[in-house]
Scaffold this active site. Structure first.
Site, PDB file in Angstrom:
ATOM      1  N   HIS A 164      35.834  -2.560  36.785  1.00  0.00           N
ATOM      2  CA  HIS A 164      35.295  -1.210  36.972  1.00  0.00           C
ATOM      3  C   HIS A 164      34.093  -1.251  37.910  1.00  0.00           C
ATOM      4  O   HIS A 164      33.467  -2.290  38.103  1.00  0.00           O
ATOM      5  CB  HIS A 164      34.891  -0.574  35.639  1.00  0.00           C
ATOM      6  CG  HIS A 164      33.793  -1.310  34.927  1.00  0.00           C
ATOM      7  ND1 HIS A 164      34.019  -2.444  34.176  1.00  0.00           N
ATOM      8  CD2 HIS A 164      32.460  -1.074  34.852  1.00  0.00           C
ATOM      9  CE1 HIS A 164      32.880  -2.875  33.666  1.00  0.00           C
ATOM     10  NE2 HIS A 164      31.910  -2.069  34.067  1.00  0.00           N
ATOM     11  N   HIS A 166      30.527   1.080  38.587  1.00  0.00           N
ATOM     12  CA  HIS A 166      29.646   2.150  38.119  1.00  0.00           C
ATOM     13  C   HIS A 166      29.241   3.034  39.294  1.00  0.00           C
ATOM     14  O   HIS A 166      28.915   2.539  40.385  1.00  0.00           O
ATOM     15  CB  HIS A 166      28.390   1.574  37.478  1.00  0.00           C
ATOM     16  CG  HIS A 166      28.648   0.739  36.263  1.00  0.00           C
ATOM     17  ND1 HIS A 166      28.617   1.252  34.983  1.00  0.00           N
ATOM     18  CD2 HIS A 166      28.940  -0.575  36.123  1.00  0.00           C
ATOM     19  CE1 HIS A 166      28.883   0.292  34.114  1.00  0.00           C
ATOM     20  NE2 HIS A 166      29.089  -0.825  34.782  1.00  0.00           N
TER      21      HIS A 166
END
Length: 246
Positions: A164, A166
């Site tokens: 992932h 941010h």
């Protein structure tokens, strides 16, 4: 300030049904930090519908390129090279230009350049893990980076975070502040993650998932992933881990 309070319009309210619950027993750190009383909504104030203005002179020429902005001259970060791009829009589908987008992530091995990250994966000496850019007139943005790795985290006995990135977004008003996470389409770790599990339905998770965009791929260089971001409104991108902010 970004705009004149006398001319600014209130932002479209969020649909909290799409956003993560503040309290989720499966995500352990939410148990102590979640509010104990119901949230209270207020009308937008002038300080919420206006915001800071960022100039292009505050962005360096390599700030958007995480493969090079920490690297020694002539070197590059290690890992699968990717382009992350998309558009930033408001709740009515209009582009949001000149908005600051910042990102941070692990390296290709799944380790952050942070003193508290003790994962055994090695640090990449040519990768800092953060970047920033301003959206263009049509709301578009783009980053060059490496695909981040998954990593374990001490939530339950064997929890792993999916790959992932941010995102931190400063819109045209403080009420458009958004912090979220971008996941990668097809990652089998997504449905196993307790943090992803705080998002109440599949539609919200889809809004946080980038799709492979072969049309924007640079042949023999980098694959591209598209991640559009919506600030406020029914289609707003879910806020990271809690239903406040955007």
């Amino acid at each position: 300030m970004r705009n004149d309070p006398g001319d600014a319009r209130p932002f479209i309210p969020r649909d909290l049904a799409l956003h993560p619950a503040a309290f989720d027993p499966g995500y352990k750190t939410s148990v102590l930090r979640s509010p104990r009383q119901a949230l209270i909504s207020f009308q937008n104030t002038p300080t919420e519908i206006t915001g800071p203005m960022f100039g292009h002179d505050t962005i360096g020429p390599l700030d958007h390129d995480l493969t090079r902005n920490w690297a020694q001259p002539g070197l590059s970060a290690i890992g699968e090279r990717i382009i992350v791009h998309g558009r930033l829009m408001d709740g009515e589908g209009r582009p949001v230009p000149d908005a600051l987008i910042e990102i941070w992530q692990t390296n290709a091995g799944g380790r952050y350049r942070h003193v508290r990250d003790t994962y055994v994966a090695p640090l990449d000496p040519n990768f800092g893990g953060c970047g920033r850019t301003l959206t263009r007139e049509d709301g578009s943005y783009a980053f060059m980076t490496v695909r981040p790795g998954a990593y374990p985290w001490p939530n339950r006995a064997n929890d792993w975070r999916p790959a992932h990135i941010h995102f931190s977004v400063f819109g045209h008003g403080f009420a458009q502040r958004l912090i979220t996470q971008m996941y990668f389409e097809g990652d089998p770790s997504i449905p196993l993650c307790p943090i992803v599990g705080t998002v109440p339905d599949a539609e919200g998770i889809a809004m946080m998932t980038a799709t492979l965009d072969m049309d924007a791929t640079v042949p023999f260089d980098a694959r591209a992933w598209r991640f559009d971001i919506v600030l406020r409104g029914r289609r707003s991108t879910p806020f990271e881990n809690r239903p406040e902010g955007n």
